[in-house]
Motif scaffolding. Structure first.
Motif, PDB file in Angstrom:
ATOM      1  N   GLU A   1      38.716 -28.789  23.985  1.00 40.64           N
ATOM      2  CA  GLU A   1      39.750 -28.287  23.076  1.00 40.64           C
ATOM      3  C   GLU A   1      39.084 -27.766  21.809  1.00 40.64           C
ATOM      4  O   GLU A   1      38.116 -28.339  21.322  1.00 40.64           O
ATOM      5  N   PHE A   2      39.631 -26.666  21.288  1.00 42.16           N
ATOM      6  CA  PHE A   2      39.129 -26.147  20.022  1.00 42.16           C
ATOM      7  C   PHE A   2      40.240 -25.407  19.297  1.00 42.16           C
ATOM      8  O   PHE A   2      41.289 -25.106  19.857  1.00 42.16           O
ATOM      9  N   GLU A   3      40.000 -25.128  18.035  1.00 38.52           N
ATOM     10  CA  GLU A   3      40.979 -24.457  17.189  1.00 38.52           C
ATOM     11  C   GLU A   3      40.239 -23.474  16.293  1.00 38.52           C
ATOM     12  O   GLU A   3      39.145 -23.780  15.811  1.00 38.52           O
ATOM     13  N   ALA A   4      40.815 -22.306  16.076  1.00 39.35           N
ATOM     14  CA  ALA A   4      40.211 -21.309  15.197  1.00 39.35           C
ATOM     15  C   ALA A   4      41.202 -20.941  14.110  1.00 39.35           C
ATOM     16  O   ALA A   4      42.352 -20.610  14.404  1.00 39.35           O
ATOM     17  N   VAL A   5      40.777 -21.026  12.843  1.00 43.57           N
ATOM     18  CA  VAL A   5      41.623 -20.690  11.701  1.00 43.57           C
ATOM     19  C   VAL A   5      40.812 -19.930  10.665  1.00 43.57           C
ATOM     20  O   VAL A   5      39.594 -20.047  10.609  1.00 43.57           O
ATOM     21  N   GLY A   6      41.500 -19.165   9.842  1.00 45.96           N
ATOM     22  CA  GLY A   6      40.853 -18.471   8.749  1.00 45.96           C
ATOM     23  C   GLY A   6      40.507 -17.037   9.088  1.00 45.96           C
ATOM     24  O   GLY A   6      40.828 -16.531  10.164  1.00 45.96           O
ATOM     25  N   ARG A   7      39.848 -16.389   8.112  1.00 43.16           N
ATOM     26  CA  ARG A   7      39.465 -14.991   8.251  1.00 43.16           C
ATOM     27  C   ARG A   7      38.024 -14.818   7.827  1.00 43.16           C
ATOM     28  O   ARG A   7      37.554 -15.501   6.927  1.00 43.16           O
ATOM     29  N   GLY A   8      37.364 -13.876   8.458  1.00 44.33           N
ATOM     30  CA  GLY A   8      35.981 -13.588   8.102  1.00 44.33           C
ATOM     31  C   GLY A   8      35.041 -13.846   9.259  1.00 44.33           C
ATOM     32  O   GLY A   8      35.450 -13.960  10.416  1.00 44.33           O
ATOM     33  N   ASP A   9      33.764 -13.950   8.926  1.00 40.91           N
ATOM     34  CA  ASP A   9      32.752 -14.236   9.939  1.00 40.91           C
ATOM     35  C   ASP A   9      32.992 -15.617  10.539  1.00 40.91           C
ATOM     36  O   ASP A   9      33.411 -16.532   9.836  1.00 40.91           O
ATOM     37  N   PRO A  10      32.713 -15.786  11.835  1.00 40.78           N
ATOM     38  CA  PRO A  10      32.929 -17.091  12.459  1.00 40.78           C
ATOM     39  C   PRO A  10      31.941 -18.141  11.948  1.00 40.78           C
ATOM     40  O   PRO A  10      30.770 -17.842  11.692  1.00 40.78           O
ATOM     41  N   LEU A  11      32.437 -19.354  11.795  1.00 42.70           N
ATOM     42  CA  LEU A  11      31.632 -20.501  11.396  1.00 42.70           C
ATOM     43  C   LEU A  11      32.071 -21.679  12.261  1.00 42.70           C
ATOM     44  O   LEU A  11      33.231 -22.091  12.221  1.00 42.70           O
TER      45      LEU A  11
END
Length: 77
Positions: free
Chosen positions: A12-22
C-alpha cells in the motif's frame, strides 16, 4: 491510497503534494500515516509529491510469509 503487487504481496502507498517526487519511508514501528503525525506532509507537500509507502508487514501492506526470511530477499547485486 493505492495498491501495487510485487511477487504476490500487496504493498500500500499514498501520493500527495505537488512537485518532484520524494519517497518517504517510515521507521520500524510506523506506517505511512506517521508522515502526517510527524508533520512531514505539512512541511513538504507544497514543494514535493510525497510518495509514502507501507513497508511489508506494516500498515496495510501484507507481511512476508513466515517460511521466507529476510536473508531470502534479493541482495540487490
Amino acid at each position: 491510497m493505492r495498491i501495487t503487487s510485487r511477487g504476490g504481496l500487496t504493498i500500500e502507498f499514498e501520493a500527495v503534494g505537488r512537485g518532484d517526487p520524494l519517497v518517504v519511508l517510515h521507521g520500524f514501528f510506523g506506517d505511512r500515516t506517521t508522515s502526517y503525525s510527524a508533520g512531514h506532509v505539512d512541511a513538504l507537500a507544497g514543494g514535493f509529491r510525497l510518495v509514502m509507502i507501507d513497508a511489508r508487514g506494516h500498515g496495510d501492506s501484507e507481511a512476508l510469509p513466515r517460511r521466507r526470511q529476510l536473508r531470502d530477499q534479493p541482495s540487490g547485486r
